[in-house]
Design a protein around this motif. Structure first.
Motif, PDB file in Angstrom:
ATOM      1  N   THR A  37       0.659  -1.515  -0.346  1.00 22.62           N
ATOM      2  CA  THR A  37       0.226   0.023  -0.269  1.00 22.62           C
ATOM      3  C   THR A  37       1.427   1.213  -0.396  1.00 22.62           C
ATOM      4  N   PRO A  38       2.084   0.977   1.337  1.00 22.15           N
ATOM      5  CA  PRO A  38       2.688   3.049   1.328  1.00 22.15           C
ATOM      6  C   PRO A  38       3.200   2.830  -0.565  1.00 22.15           C
ATOM      7  N   ILE A  39       4.104   1.952  -1.127  1.00 19.39           N
ATOM      8  CA  ILE A  39       4.405   1.730  -2.702  1.00 19.39           C
ATOM      9  C   ILE A  39       3.475   2.722  -3.837  1.00 19.39           C
ATOM     10  N   LEU A  40       1.805   1.855  -3.212  1.00 20.91           N
ATOM     11  CA  LEU A  40       1.129   2.220  -4.108  1.00 20.91           C
ATOM     12  C   LEU A  40       0.909   3.217  -4.105  1.00 20.91           C
ATOM     13  N   ARG A  41       1.035   3.888  -2.863  1.00 18.76           N
ATOM     14  CA  ARG A  41       0.648   5.407  -2.871  1.00 18.76           C
ATOM     15  C   ARG A  41       1.882   6.508  -2.942  1.00 18.76           C
ATOM     16  N   THR A  42       2.769   5.822  -3.529  1.00 16.03           N
ATOM     17  CA  THR A  42       4.179   6.903  -3.390  1.00 16.03           C
ATOM     18  C   THR A  42       4.034   6.684  -5.840  1.00 16.03           C
ATOM     19  N   PHE A  43       3.876   6.058  -5.434  1.00 12.86           N
ATOM     20  CA  PHE A  43       4.356   5.327  -7.187  1.00 12.86           C
ATOM     21  C   PHE A  43       3.569   5.603  -8.275  1.00 12.86           C
ATOM     22  N   GLY A  44       1.825   5.021  -7.687  1.00 10.71           N
ATOM     23  CA  GLY A  44       0.467   5.317  -7.773  1.00 10.71           C
ATOM     24  C   GLY A  44       0.649   3.697  -9.329  1.00 10.71           C
ATOM     25  N   TYR A  45      -0.629   3.293  -9.536  1.00 10.48           N
ATOM     26  CA  TYR A  45      -1.187   1.977  -9.503  1.00 10.48           C
ATOM     27  C   TYR A  45      -0.216   1.897 -10.874  1.00 10.48           C
ATOM     28  N   ARG A  46       0.076   3.107 -11.833  1.00  8.66           N
ATOM     29  CA  ARG A  46       0.069   2.463 -13.657  1.00  8.66           C
ATOM     30  C   ARG A  46       1.078   2.184 -13.619  1.00  8.66           C
ATOM     31  N   ARG A  47       2.476   2.859 -12.609  1.00  9.35           N
ATOM     32  CA  ARG A  47       4.307   2.542 -12.558  1.00  9.35           C
ATOM     33  C   ARG A  47       4.516   1.223 -11.763  1.00  9.35           C
ATOM     34  N   VAL A  48       3.465   0.968 -10.962  1.00 11.60           N
ATOM     35  CA  VAL A  48       3.755   0.292  -9.991  1.00 11.60           C
ATOM     36  C   VAL A  48       3.354  -1.213 -10.666  1.00 11.60           C
ATOM     37  N   HIS A  99      -2.351   8.659 -15.910  1.00 16.10           N
ATOM     38  CA  HIS A  99      -1.206   8.619 -14.892  1.00 16.10           C
ATOM     39  C   HIS A  99      -1.878   9.055 -13.991  1.00 16.10           C
ATOM     40  N   ASP A 100      -3.296   9.055 -14.022  1.00 14.94           N
ATOM     41  CA  ASP A 100      -3.834   9.173 -11.725  1.00 14.94           C
ATOM     42  C   ASP A 100      -4.293   8.108 -11.576  1.00 14.94           C
ATOM     43  N   ALA A 101      -4.673   6.812 -12.422  1.00 16.95           N
ATOM     44  CA  ALA A 101      -5.499   5.674 -12.857  1.00 16.95           C
ATOM     45  C   ALA A 101      -5.458   5.456 -10.777  1.00 16.95           C
TER      46      ALA A 101
END
Length: 475
Positions: A329-340, A462-464
């Motif tokens: 969850t912290p990784i998703l909040r930092t980088f966003g769904y698209r990049r992760v 980018h903000d998906a």
């Protein structure tokens, strides 16, 4: 006939403790259902000896279970709507428990496969209906946490299943891996009736789409049965079944797009995040499903490990799941769904393809290190796909989204098992480097499927899903 897009929000007002108990109940039921798809993997060699067949040939017991799930899950939403989620959930747990006890009594391969179909029919109601119960009872601002919790069974059960199955098989006999469900099922049955509220909406009834169900069931059966036969014999008839299955499923898609009240509505496919998880995510799950299936067989049949030892080595995969889950969850909040999503696709590819490099001389510590990494990539990828799928779905459309999502998951997971057997056969035909070579080479073609979400991610905004995960959009 009501439209789910305009249905009122019937979320019951429950206390935080009540919500936690329902979550524990549903998560436990999902764990039990998914566990039964993997716990028999380390028991396959022992069961094969008793049934007079090969370990790979016995994967029909795994595929039949998953095939039944894939066929019947699309109907689960209508059944729950018609008879009530609480009633269907409790009935599914009861039938699943009974089927588990009967599986432990099986004395032949045909009998075992028939009982696995019965067990899969019960599981087909238990999985999506349980998820719908959680989605209905959970407030919108807590859905991210709820969906993340529902990922746990899919991550943990396929990994802890082989160690548990290996230990039970070696010390008690394979029959006891099914008897394990009996006390758990009885507890779940009582909990379902006591904890789950009756949220049935009498005004939301719709007629059952028999044509859509029949076309979907026929296409699913032809596709998965064709893959199963292809892995066993490679005959032209099997190829025809696969092609026919794909064609019929295409007709089912066309039917659901045109029917005014289809068995499963496809409106959610217009949402970018949901569409990406159905298309690319389905293919990647097909590849990832091979790891818990192929690794135990590679260790036992290829490397000569005992069931218990193979199961203990698989704990490294479980440890990787746990290590990554707490930071997802912290990784998703930092980088966003698209990049992760794109990064986890590459990591999942490496976590599968690396299996081809393992040999009988590979130190156990190195095998465990690889499995730990594979578990981490698997955890990140599954959590990203599982939560992103529902990030932009309006709550009244959650039921249809859940049915379609679970149908896709089960169809692809079953396809992954069947393709694993086919890949082993193809690997064996490429050389005479020992039994282990066939299993090692099987990882390569399946690993490519994990890259499918990478291309879906390139199409996402980018903000998906940023609002769902609580991430602030970049300026």
């Amino acid at each position: 006939m009501s439209d789910p897009n305009t249905a009122s929000d019937t979320t019951p007002m429950l206390s935080p403790l009540h919500l936690r108990l329902i979550m524990a109940l549903v998560t436990g039921a999902l764990f039990m259902e998914i566990l039964d798809a993997s716990i028999i993997i380390t028991a396959l060699p022992s069961m094969a000896r008793d049934f007079g067949t090969s370990a790979v040939g016995l994967n029909i017991g795994v595929s039949a279970y998953l095939l039944t799930l894939g066929i019947l899950i699309p109907a689960s939403g209508w059944v729950a709507e018609r008879f009530g989620a609480r009633r269907i959930f409790a009935l599914a747990i009861a039938l699943f428990t009974l089927a588990s006890a009967l599986c432990g009594q099986a004395s032949s391969l045909p009998e075992f496969v028939a009982l696995r179909v019965f067990q899969g029919a019960a599981g087909a109601m238990m999985v999506p209906v349980g998820q719908v119960i959680v989605l209905q009872c959970t407030p919108r601002d807590k859905l991210m946490v709820a969906m993340s919790n529902l990922i746990w069974p899919a991550l943990i059960a396929p990994v802890v299943g082989p160690p548990i199955g290996g230990f039970i098989t070696q010390h008690l006999g394979w029959h006891w891996i099914f008897y394990l469900n009996v006390p758990l099922g009885l507890i779940g049955l009582v909990g379902a009736w006591k904890l789950v509220p009756d949220t049935r909406d009498e005004s939301a009834r719709r007629r059952f789409d028999w044509r859509g169900f029949a076309i979907t069931a026929l296409g699913t059966f032809a596709l998965l049965a064709g893959l199963e036969f292809l892995g066993a014999s490679g005959q032209a008839f099997a190829l025809a079944m696969v092609g026919g299955g794909v064609l019929v499923l295409g007709l089912a898609y066309r039917h659901m797009k045109r029917h005014p009240a289809p068995m499963v509505r496809l409106d959610n496919l217009a949402i970018d995040t949901f569409r990406a998880t159905i298309r690319g995510g389905s293919l990647s799950r097909m590849g990832i499903a091979c790891v818990p299936f192929l690794v135990p067989l590679l260790l036992q049949v290829g490397f000569g490990y005992s069931p218990a030892k193979a199961g203990l080595v698989l704990i490294a995969l479980f440890a990787g799941n746990l290590a990554m889950k707490s930071v997802t969850t912290p990784i998703l909040r930092t980088f966003g769904y698209r990049r992760v999503l794109m990064g986890s696709s590459v990591a999942a590819f490496l976590g599968i393809a690396g299996g081809a490099l393992l040999t009988p001389e590979t130190p156990v510590a190195l095998i465990c290190a690889f499995l730990f990494f594979s578990g981490m990539s698997r955890s990140m990828h599954f959590t990203t796909l599982g939560t992103m799928a529902f990030s932009d779905i309006p709550k009244p459309q959650m039921s249809d989204a859940t049915s379609l999502f679970n149908t896709s998951v089960q169809l692809m997971m079953a396809s992954g098992i069947a393709l694993s057997a086919l890949a082993v056969k193809l690997g064996a035909s490429l050389g005479e480097g020992g039994t282990d070579l066939a299993y090692r080479l099987a990882f390569l073609p399946l690993s490519v499927l994990a890259l499918a979400p990478l291309f879906e991610g390139l199409r996402l905004p980018h903000d998906a899903g940023d609002s769902f995960v609580g991430r602030k959009s970049e300026a």
